[in-house]
Design a protein around this motif. Structure first.
Motif, short mmCIF file in Angstrom:
data_model
loop_
_atom_site.label_atom_id
_atom_site.label_comp_id
_atom_site.label_asym_id
_atom_site.label_seq_id
_atom_site.Cartn_x
_atom_site.Cartn_y
_atom_site.Cartn_z
N GLU A 23 25.64 -71.56 50.67
CA GLU A 23 25.75 -72.82 49.90
C GLU A 23 25.43 -74.04 50.71
OE1 GLU A 23 26.16 -73.32 46.79
OE2 GLU A 23 25.79 -71.05 46.24
N ARG A 24 25.83 -74.11 51.73
CA ARG A 24 25.84 -75.42 52.47
C ARG A 24 24.37 -75.50 52.80
NH1 ARG A 24 30.50 -74.00 55.23
NH2 ARG A 24 29.60 -73.03 57.15
N ARG A 25 23.60 -74.34 53.25
CA ARG A 25 22.08 -74.42 53.42
C ARG A 25 21.48 -74.78 52.07
NH1 ARG A 25 19.64 -71.87 57.49
NH2 ARG A 25 18.25 -70.86 56.00
N ARG A 26 21.89 -74.23 51.05
CA ARG A 26 21.18 -74.73 49.75
C ARG A 26 21.10 -76.04 49.51
NH1 ARG A 26 22.66 -76.30 45.22
NH2 ARG A 26 24.95 -75.97 45.65
N ARG A 27 22.51 -76.65 49.90
CA ARG A 27 22.33 -78.13 49.55
C ARG A 27 21.60 -78.95 50.61
NH1 ARG A 27 27.95 -76.68 48.91
NH2 ARG A 27 28.42 -77.14 51.11
N ARG A 28 21.00 -78.09 51.67
CA ARG A 28 20.36 -78.97 52.56
C ARG A 28 18.95 -78.64 52.38
NH1 ARG A 28 22.60 -76.75 58.13
NH2 ARG A 28 21.01 -78.09 58.82
N GLY A 29 18.54 -77.89 51.38
CA GLY A 29 17.38 -77.59 51.10
C GLY A 29 16.65 -76.45 51.78
N LYS A 30 17.46 -75.52 52.57
CA LYS A 30 17.32 -74.61 53.13
C LYS A 30 17.35 -73.21 52.71
CE LYS A 30 17.77 -76.87 57.73
NZ LYS A 30 16.42 -76.72 58.26
N GLU A 31 17.83 -73.16 51.39
CA GLU A 31 17.79 -71.89 50.71
C GLU A 31 17.18 -72.18 49.15
OE1 GLU A 31 18.62 -68.97 51.71
OE2 GLU A 31 19.49 -69.54 53.81
N ASP A 32 16.76 -71.28 48.79
CA ASP A 32 16.33 -71.26 47.16
C ASP A 32 17.33 -70.83 46.25
OD1 ASP A 32 14.93 -70.73 45.00
OD2 ASP A 32 13.23 -69.99 45.79
N ALA A 33 17.69 -72.03 45.53
CA ALA A 33 18.82 -71.70 44.74
C ALA A 33 18.79 -70.70 43.65
CB ALA A 33 19.25 -73.18 44.01
N ALA A 34 17.55 -70.69 43.28
CA ALA A 34 17.16 -69.67 42.20
C ALA A 34 17.27 -68.35 42.32
CB ALA A 34 16.19 -69.97 41.04
N ARG A 35 16.97 -68.17 43.93
CA ARG A 35 16.79 -66.76 44.41
C ARG A 35 17.95 -66.60 45.62
NH1 ARG A 35 10.70 -66.05 46.20
NH2 ARG A 35 11.41 -63.90 46.87
N LEU A 36 19.03 -67.11 45.41
CA LEU A 36 19.84 -67.06 46.57
C LEU A 36 20.70 -65.66 46.39
CD1 LEU A 36 21.18 -68.97 48.67
CD2 LEU A 36 22.98 -69.42 47.31
N PRO A 37 20.78 -64.97 45.19
CA PRO A 37 21.36 -63.55 45.56
C PRO A 37 20.60 -62.68 46.26
CG PRO A 37 21.42 -64.51 43.33
CD PRO A 37 20.61 -65.34 44.03
N GLU A 38 19.09 -62.76 46.28
CA GLU A 38 18.59 -62.10 47.34
C GLU A 38 18.78 -62.19 48.66
OE1 GLU A 38 14.40 -62.91 46.98
OE2 GLU A 38 14.36 -63.15 44.74
N ARG A 39 19.56 -63.10 49.02
CA ARG A 39 19.94 -63.32 50.58
C ARG A 39 21.32 -62.26 50.75
NH1 ARG A 39 18.33 -64.67 54.84
NH2 ARG A 39 18.87 -66.55 55.44
N LEU A 40 21.86 -62.04 49.49
CA LEU A 40 23.22 -61.19 49.60
C LEU A 40 22.71 -59.70 49.23
CD1 LEU A 40 25.57 -63.68 47.74
CD2 LEU A 40 25.38 -63.11 50.27
N GLY A 41 21.42 -59.44 49.14
CA GLY A 41 21.18 -57.98 49.23
C GLY A 41 20.91 -57.74 47.56
N TYR A 42 20.93 -58.45 46.71
CA TYR A 42 20.60 -58.38 45.36
C TYR A 42 19.06 -58.52 44.95
CZ TYR A 42 25.57 -58.60 44.81
OH TYR A 42 27.01 -58.23 44.97
N ALA A 43 18.39 -57.46 44.58
CA ALA A 43 17.17 -57.56 44.34
C ALA A 43 16.71 -58.35 43.11
CB ALA A 43 16.54 -56.18 44.30
N GLY A 44 15.48 -59.33 43.24
CA GLY A 44 15.07 -60.14 42.38
C GLY A 44 13.86 -59.50 41.62
N LEU A 45 13.66 -58.29 41.86
CA LEU A 45 12.32 -57.52 41.26
C LEU A 45 12.73 -55.84 41.09
CD1 LEU A 45 9.62 -59.12 42.84
CD2 LEU A 45 10.01 -59.51 40.64
N PRO A 46 12.07 -55.26 40.21
CA PRO A 46 12.21 -53.95 40.27
C PRO A 46 11.58 -53.20 41.42
CG PRO A 46 10.90 -54.44 38.57
CD PRO A 46 11.51 -55.69 39.09
N ARG A 47 11.96 -51.93 41.96
CA ARG A 47 11.18 -51.48 43.02
C ARG A 47 9.90 -50.76 42.51
NH1 ARG A 47 9.34 -47.01 45.48
NH2 ARG A 47 9.83 -46.49 47.84
N PRO A 48 8.83 -50.77 42.72
CA PRO A 48 7.52 -50.30 42.17
C PRO A 48 7.71 -48.86 42.64
CG PRO A 48 7.03 -51.51 44.20
CD PRO A 48 8.39 -51.71 43.76
#
Length: 427
Positions: A22-47
């Motif tokens: 969250e601190r990195r997000r506030r500094r513009g170093k993380e993508d707020a919309a895709r932050l779950p990906e950094r916690l291992g939650y996929a943003g797309l289905p596996r092909p």
């Protein structure tokens, strides 16, 4: 440090992971919309079908494997390619550069639960690690699942080598996970071997065989017209402190070089406003590309604080200073301007590209300066000597072309692993 102790420490640190992101997000170093990906939650289905996972830290690593991704995604057997990086700038770049059949996700933080979620979802059939982005949980857990792995375009700076040499209990188990290591240079090969890597093969540097940076033709024509025939030079991929140095160089030269235009491309474009303010404080007239400012006859500095347009400015300038080299960062990739026929100027801090710089020096293709005063002198001399600029540019292009065939050699080494991945792929 051992893998077990590292894993325990990263488990203990779990409560601090989300606040840190969250601190990195506030500094513009993380993508707020895709932050779950950094916690291992996929943003797309596996092909469906075989999946090759390629991981690199940031923009440089990602760009160096674009040609490899294109060949893998369009090759036989047919595979999908998952590219992971950890920075916002690299994610934006990959969105426009990845070939069909390839896609991007953020790499998970190296925390056991995040790594498990990532691997449970994506189930890669082959994992390729680029340069030196080695996260213990991610490497070791991938290996525990029986996924074949290789380290490609491996780079190990002297500082990293000294750091890992103090942690043999951690680096050796990780290097044991790789079927083979393909280092960029003989120096890197010696470092990986000394740290315990087994099968080390020096096939060349993929950055030598990377395609030239692209440029939008319409934007190129428009900017060329606005710059007219003004003498100009480029400060490319600059880091904090180098923009001000470029501004002071401009201020020192503008009276002696009528019409001088300096183009500055920050390595991190999110710093654009800060950089513009600092340059304006020198009394310079700054036009920002992100703001849509146009270049006029009064413009001193054109600040290209956008992403993925460096190829545009290398084409617009015959003289390019490589950022990250006037400050102790280690430099940026000099092959990008070399490939486009620029006269290259660097500072003294090019440790991340020491072997490449050695080739450029041997080929008479680079001007190395010790400090800001040296940069001013070099730029002034080159602006008044077209023949010298042309000779440096031709020599740089010749050095860049030495790498032809590296990609083919790397693909040949990887073919048995790709075939294995295709045979082991699950629905």
């Amino acid at each position: 440090m051992t893998p077990a102790l590292y894993r325990l420490l990263t488990w203990v640190a779990t409560p601090f992971v989300r606040p840190l992101l969250e601190r990195r997000r506030r500094r513009g170093k993380e993508d707020a919309a895709r932050l779950p990906e950094r916690l291992g939650y996929a943003g797309l289905p596996r092909p469906a079908g075989p999946l090759v996972w390629i991981h690199g830290a940031s923009v440089g690593e990602a760009q160096s494997v674009l040609g490899l991704i294109r060949r893998l995604a369009g090759g036989t057997p047919a595979v999908s390619v998952l590219m992971t990086t950890g920075t916002v700038t690299s994610a934006s770049l990959m969105a426009s550069r990845l070939a069909a059949g390839a896609f991007h996700q953020y790499v998970p933080v190296d925390q056991p639960q995040a790594v498990r979620r990532f691997l449970d979802h994506w189930r890669p059939d082959l994992a390729l690690w680029v340069e030196s982005e080695l996260w213990p949980n991610l490497v070791l857990d991938t290996n525990r699942r029986g996924v074949p792995m290789a380290l490609i375009n491996g780079r190990m700076s002297q500082a990293s080598f000294e750091g890992w040499r103090k942690r043999p209990g951690l680096i050796r188990p990780m290097l044991d996970c790789f079927r083979f290591v393909l280092p960029q240079s003989n120096v890197d090969a010696a470092h990986f071997t000394a740290l315990g890597a087994g099968d080390v093969r020096t096939l060349g540097n993929l950055k030598f065989d990377a395609p030239a940076l692209t440029a939008d033709p319409a934007a190129l024509a428009q900017l060329a017209a606005s710059m007219d025939e003004r003498p100009r030079w480029l400060a490319a991929s600059t880091h904090a402190g180098e923009e001000l140095a470029a501004g002071r160089v401009h201020a020192a030269l503008k009276a002696r070089v009528p019409g001088l235009l300096t183009i500055v491309v920050p390595r991190h474009p999110e710093r654009g406003e800060e950089v513009a303010d600092s340059l304006a404080a020198l009394g310079l007239t700054v036009a920002r590309r992100r703001s849509g400012d146009v270049i006029t006859g009064d413009t001193d500095i054109y600040l290209a604080d956008t992403l993925g347009e460096l190829g545009l400015f290398y084409r617009l300038c015959a003289i390019s200073f490589i950022g990250g080299s006037l400050v102790p960062h280690g430099g940026q990739n000099p092959l990008e301007p070399a490939r486009l026929g620029n006269a290259i100027v660097t500072g003294p801090h090019m440790g991340n590209f020491s072997e490449t710089l050695g080739l450029l020096k041997a080929g008479g293709a680079v001007v190395e300066v010790p400090d800001e005063a040296g940069l001013a002198a070099a730029v002034e001399a080159l602006l008044s000597d077209e023949d010298r600029v042309a000779a440096l540019a031709a020599a740089a292009r010749a050095v860049a072309l030495q790498g032809d065939g590296v990609l083919d050699r790397v693909l040949a080494a990887l073919k048995p692993l790709v075939d294995e991945a295709a045979s082991r792929a699950r629905p």
